[in-house]
Design an enzyme around this catalytic site. Structure first.
Site, mmCIF file in Angstrom:
data_model
loop_
_atom_site.group_PDB
_atom_site.id
_atom_site.type_symbol
_atom_site.label_atom_id
_atom_site.label_comp_id
_atom_site.label_asym_id
_atom_site.label_seq_id
_atom_site.Cartn_x
_atom_site.Cartn_y
_atom_site.Cartn_z
ATOM 1 N N GLU A 271 68.930 27.458 -11.017
ATOM 2 C CA GLU A 271 68.584 26.942 -9.683
ATOM 3 C C GLU A 271 67.220 27.465 -9.225
ATOM 4 O O GLU A 271 66.660 26.992 -8.247
ATOM 5 C CB GLU A 271 69.677 27.307 -8.669
ATOM 6 C CG GLU A 271 69.830 28.793 -8.349
ATOM 7 C CD GLU A 271 70.603 29.592 -9.408
ATOM 8 O OE1 GLU A 271 70.792 29.094 -10.531
ATOM 9 O OE2 GLU A 271 71.011 30.732 -9.083
ATOM 10 N N ARG A 272 66.674 28.467 -9.980
ATOM 11 C CA ARG A 272 65.372 29.005 -9.600
ATOM 12 C C ARG A 272 64.228 28.251 -10.268
ATOM 13 O O ARG A 272 63.080 28.466 -9.915
ATOM 14 C CB ARG A 272 65.333 30.506 -9.925
ATOM 15 C CG ARG A 272 66.349 31.276 -9.041
ATOM 16 C CD ARG A 272 66.309 32.760 -9.248
ATOM 17 N NE ARG A 272 67.055 33.162 -10.436
ATOM 18 C CZ ARG A 272 67.277 34.429 -10.775
ATOM 19 N NH1 ARG A 272 66.801 35.405 -10.014
ATOM 20 N NH2 ARG A 272 67.970 34.730 -11.856
ATOM 21 N N SER B 58 71.860 36.267 -18.398
ATOM 22 C CA SER B 58 72.094 37.715 -18.344
ATOM 23 C C SER B 58 73.443 38.080 -18.971
ATOM 24 O O SER B 58 74.344 37.241 -19.077
ATOM 25 C CB SER B 58 72.045 38.177 -16.889
ATOM 26 O OG SER B 58 73.075 37.537 -16.178
ATOM 27 N N CYS C 181 63.400 37.821 -22.782
ATOM 28 C CA CYS C 181 64.458 38.502 -23.533
ATOM 29 C C CYS C 181 63.884 39.189 -24.770
ATOM 30 O O CYS C 181 64.551 39.999 -25.389
ATOM 31 C CB CYS C 181 65.554 37.536 -23.930
ATOM 32 S SG CYS C 181 65.020 36.376 -25.181
ATOM 33 N N GLU D 137 68.807 46.706 -18.921
ATOM 34 C CA GLU D 137 67.763 45.688 -18.861
ATOM 35 C C GLU D 137 67.202 45.636 -17.434
ATOM 36 O O GLU D 137 67.967 45.516 -16.476
ATOM 37 C CB GLU D 137 68.325 44.313 -19.227
ATOM 38 C CG GLU D 137 67.257 43.236 -19.186
ATOM 39 C CD GLU D 137 67.758 41.865 -19.624
ATOM 40 O OE1 GLU D 137 68.750 41.382 -19.057
ATOM 41 O OE2 GLU D 137 67.144 41.284 -20.538
ATOM 42 N N LYS E 119 72.575 22.233 -17.034
ATOM 43 C CA LYS E 119 72.628 22.905 -15.726
ATOM 44 C C LYS E 119 71.535 23.971 -15.783
ATOM 45 O O LYS E 119 71.760 25.092 -16.239
ATOM 46 C CB LYS E 119 74.017 23.522 -15.515
ATOM 47 C CG LYS E 119 74.426 23.703 -14.051
ATOM 48 C CD LYS E 119 73.479 24.516 -13.227
ATOM 49 C CE LYS E 119 73.545 25.985 -13.529
ATOM 50 N NZ LYS E 119 72.429 26.739 -12.877
ATOM 51 N N PHE F 265 66.163 31.312 -15.851
ATOM 52 C CA PHE F 265 64.933 30.967 -15.116
ATOM 53 C C PHE F 265 63.674 31.260 -15.920
ATOM 54 O O PHE F 265 62.601 30.752 -15.594
ATOM 55 C CB PHE F 265 64.883 31.738 -13.779
ATOM 56 C CG PHE F 265 64.437 33.169 -13.916
ATOM 57 C CD1 PHE F 265 63.081 33.491 -14.036
ATOM 58 C CD2 PHE F 265 65.351 34.218 -13.956
ATOM 59 C CE1 PHE F 265 62.662 34.808 -14.176
ATOM 60 C CE2 PHE F 265 64.939 35.536 -14.099
ATOM 61 C CZ PHE F 265 63.587 35.828 -14.218
HETATM 62 P P1 NAD Z 1 71.435 34.521 -15.084
HETATM 63 O O1 NAD Z 1 72.533 35.019 -15.916
HETATM 64 O O2 NAD Z 1 71.318 35.002 -13.678
HETATM 65 O O3 NAD Z 1 71.506 32.920 -14.972
HETATM 66 C C1 NAD Z 1 71.644 32.110 -16.118
HETATM 67 C C2 NAD Z 1 72.384 30.836 -15.734
HETATM 68 O O4 NAD Z 1 73.702 31.164 -15.285
HETATM 69 C C3 NAD Z 1 71.719 30.076 -14.597
HETATM 70 O O5 NAD Z 1 71.789 28.700 -14.873
HETATM 71 C C4 NAD Z 1 72.548 30.454 -13.381
HETATM 72 O O6 NAD Z 1 72.608 29.440 -12.407
HETATM 73 C C5 NAD Z 1 73.930 30.699 -13.953
HETATM 74 N N1 NAD Z 1 74.674 31.741 -13.241
HETATM 75 C C6 NAD Z 1 74.152 32.825 -12.593
HETATM 76 N N2 NAD Z 1 75.148 33.588 -12.098
HETATM 77 C C7 NAD Z 1 76.315 32.986 -12.438
HETATM 78 C C8 NAD Z 1 77.692 33.303 -12.217
HETATM 79 N N3 NAD Z 1 78.052 34.389 -11.546
HETATM 80 N N4 NAD Z 1 78.631 32.470 -12.718
HETATM 81 C C9 NAD Z 1 78.279 31.367 -13.415
HETATM 82 N N5 NAD Z 1 76.986 31.015 -13.641
HETATM 83 C C10 NAD Z 1 76.013 31.812 -13.171
HETATM 84 O O7 NAD Z 1 70.093 34.794 -15.905
HETATM 85 P P2 NAD Z 1 68.597 34.616 -15.400
HETATM 86 O O8 NAD Z 1 68.286 35.709 -14.434
HETATM 87 O O9 NAD Z 1 68.331 33.214 -15.008
HETATM 88 O O10 NAD Z 1 67.809 34.871 -16.756
HETATM 89 C C11 NAD Z 1 67.422 36.126 -17.207
HETATM 90 C C12 NAD Z 1 68.389 36.681 -18.221
HETATM 91 O O11 NAD Z 1 68.471 35.809 -19.327
HETATM 92 C C13 NAD Z 1 67.952 38.026 -18.802
HETATM 93 O O12 NAD Z 1 69.076 38.855 -18.897
HETATM 94 C C14 NAD Z 1 67.427 37.660 -20.180
HETATM 95 O O13 NAD Z 1 67.472 38.714 -21.131
HETATM 96 C C15 NAD Z 1 68.327 36.546 -20.539
HETATM 97 N N6 NAD Z 1 67.738 35.714 -21.575
HETATM 98 C C16 NAD Z 1 68.219 35.852 -22.839
HETATM 99 C C17 NAD Z 1 67.676 35.102 -23.864
HETATM 100 C C18 NAD Z 1 68.196 35.264 -25.268
HETATM 101 O O14 NAD Z 1 67.799 34.488 -26.111
HETATM 102 N N7 NAD Z 1 69.053 36.228 -25.544
HETATM 103 C C19 NAD Z 1 66.629 34.208 -23.603
HETATM 104 C C20 NAD Z 1 66.162 34.082 -22.280
HETATM 105 C C21 NAD Z 1 66.732 34.852 -21.283
#
Ligand code: NAD
Length: 483
Positions: free
Chosen positions: A180-181, A230, A285, A383, A177, A153
């Site tokens: 969703e937020r 994450s 991140c 985090e 994909k 997101f």
């Molecule tokens: P998230 O893991 O909640 O969601 C990421 C994606 O996975 C979304 O599209 C979501 O719909 C999907 N998803 C969520 N839960 C799932 C599950 N249980 N099973 C399958 N798919 C699922 O992450 P977020 O909250 O949207 O983003 C923030 C996180 O992303 C932070 O941890 C941040 O550090 C990380 N991030 C990392 C980088 C990097 O380059 N390392 C860059 C940006 C963000």
């Protein structure tokens, strides 16, 4: 449930399609809590439709000359530039970050698109004649096939643009994909890809969450999966996609350390620390979330940061004087609050807390500065992904590097100093993928690899640069002899 907000549609095979899934979730504006739309929770049928469209489009797209594919991406870049102000507003509306932060993230996405336009050079192979008498060997790069991109997101435009333009320029087709937020930015990108002349099925968007992701990970028509999100979800995506025989790169969470030596330029360092820790409300991140202050000088540093934290102006992302917007959702705000409560109960000392705008229904959270944090506390290890900065005091550069290297993550780290030898020592020994010297957010430009170490990544290669070209291509080595 408000009847007057639209339920969003998927973009499949060049058309807007209502999702087969009946379930949907609310899409609120984080600055106001106001409902913007409803987001369908697509399931296996919707994913299958998108992957089938991408598979059908793959043959002709792969056969399109690389210079023609690059021209389509170049047209897309022009459209992105023309649309960037509106795109920034969409990012701010659905994510809550300030309009300037949104503009910056779109510039980064444009940069990644520009890198992709170099595909005719980037995809060149190599050859060697006479590896045996009369035998020649040639290495060529071929696209992988259908790539699924699963994005977070916090960068609704930039992270999809790390992936799609380059994947397409390399000859793949793509199913995005998005989180969703933040679905609106992804749908706007779909419109721009269409206008740029990307043929139907080459770029598709499926809205949803876990079910859609799991369907993509198991679908036999998906060849590669790029994920950013994450750490727990990244591990799930990595393991599941690998089990189904797919190539996968899953970038994950972070806990970035900012080491400040006593000789650092105080004003400049504090400016960089503030923007690193509290930019995008800490939802980055690359956010610095632990300052490791090397004594003597920590008192001065903590007081200078505290003064700035108390004055940070919170407000809606579009507000002209807003320095920090809300966090993404009320439940995320509650998680960040629980983490700060825990830090206090573990003995961390709150030295400054900012002010939320009064009477707002947005998901605002005051920025918090903790001092006297110990490395073993949860606030120093986990985090939090919110506007929370922890200060650990140490006696030497050695101890500072040790504290940072103890982290299970290794996305980024930075040092603030006037001492070149100390900076060099730090860049040699620090265990992180993206390293700053007097830079608080050491984001590499898109023609360098963006990737962390340790728990911040699952897989090889990187999200951007030449390593990403490797991710989106397979090598083929042709050995020939002519009689
Ligand atoms: P998230 O893991 O909640 O969601 C990421 C994606 O996975 C979304 O599209 C979501 O719909 C999907 N998803 C969520 N839960 C799932 C599950 N249980 N099973 C399958 N798919 C699922 O992450 P977020 O909250 O949207 O983003 C923030 C996180 O992303 C932070 O941890 C941040 O550090 C990380 N991030 C990392 C980088 C990097 O380059 N390392 C860059 C940006 C963000």
């Amino acid at each position: 449930m408000a009847a007057d907000v639209p339920t969003l549609e998927n973009f499949i095979g060049g058309e807007w399609r209502k999702a087969a899934a009946a379930e949907s979730v609310d899409l609120p504006d984080p600055s106001t809590g106001h409902l913007l739309a409803r987001v369908p929770m697509s399931g296996a049928d919707d994913v299958d439709a998108a992957v089938s469209a991408a598979r059908d489009a793959f043959g002709p797209w792969r056969a399109t000359p690389v210079a023609d594919r690059a021209r389509v991406i170049a047209r897309f870049r022009e459209l992105l530039i023309a649309d960037s102000e509106e795109l920034a507003r969409v990012v701010t509306r659905e994510n809550g970050k300030t309009i300037d932060e949104s503009r910056g993230s779109i510039r980064r996405g444009i940069e990644a698109t520009e890198f992709a336009i170099h595909a005719p050079t980037l995809l060149q192979g190599s050859s060697l004649r006479n590896v045996s008498p009369g035998v020649d060997t040639e290495l060529v790069r071929a696209p992988v096939g259908v790539v699924a991109g699963i994005t977070p997101f916090n960068f609704p435009v930039m992270v999809p643009l790390w992936m799609a333009p380059l994947a397409l320029a390399c000859g793949n087709t793509f199913v995005l994909k998005p989180s969703e937020r933040v679905p609106l930015s992804a749908l706007r990108l779909a419109g721009l890809f269409g206008k740029a002349g990307v043929p139907p099925g080459v770029f598709n968007v499926v809205l949803g969450a876990r079910d859609a992701v799991d369907a993509l990970l198991a679908h036999p028509g998906v060849d590669a999966v790029g994920f950013v999100g994450s750490a727990p979800v990244a591990r799930h995506v990595y393991a599941t996609a690998a089990k189904h025989g797919k190539r996968v790169l899953a970038l994950a969470g972070a806990k970035n350390h900012l080491i400040v030596l006593p000789d650092a330029d105080l004003d400049r360092s504090v400016g960089a620390i503030m923007s690193s820790a509290f930019g995008s409300a800490g939802e980055r991140c690359l956010a610095g979330s632990v300052v490791v202050a090397v004594e003597p000088g920590a008192d001065r540093l903590v007081e200078a940061i505290a003064e700035r934290v108390r004055k940070l102006r919170l407000g809606p992302g579009e507000g002209p004087s807003t320095e920090m917007g809300p966090v993404i959702r009320a439940d995320h705000r509650a998680r960040v609050q629980a983490a700060t409560d825990r830090a206090e109960s573990e003995g961390a000392v709150v030295v400054a807390r900012g002010q939320c705008p009064e009477g707002s229904a947005g998901y605002f959270l005051p920025p918090v500065l903790f001092d006297r944090v110990r490395p073993e506390m949860a606030v120093a290890q986990e985090e939090i992904f919110g506007p929370v900065l922890a200060v650990i005091r140490v006696g030497s550069l050695d101890q500072a590097i040790e504290v940072a290297n103890r982290s299970k993550f290794g996305n980024a780290a930075a040092i603030f100093t006037r001492d070149g030898k100390a900076a060099r020592e730090f860049t040699e020994r620090i265990e992180a993928g993206m390293v700053g010297v007097n830079i608080g957010v050491p984001a590499p430009p898109a023609y360098f690899p963006f990737v962390g170490w340790k728990g911040s990544v699952n897989g090889d290669l990187a999200a951007t640069g030449r390593e990403a070209v490797q991710f989106y291509t397979r090598t083929k080595v042709v050995t020939s002899r002519w009689f």
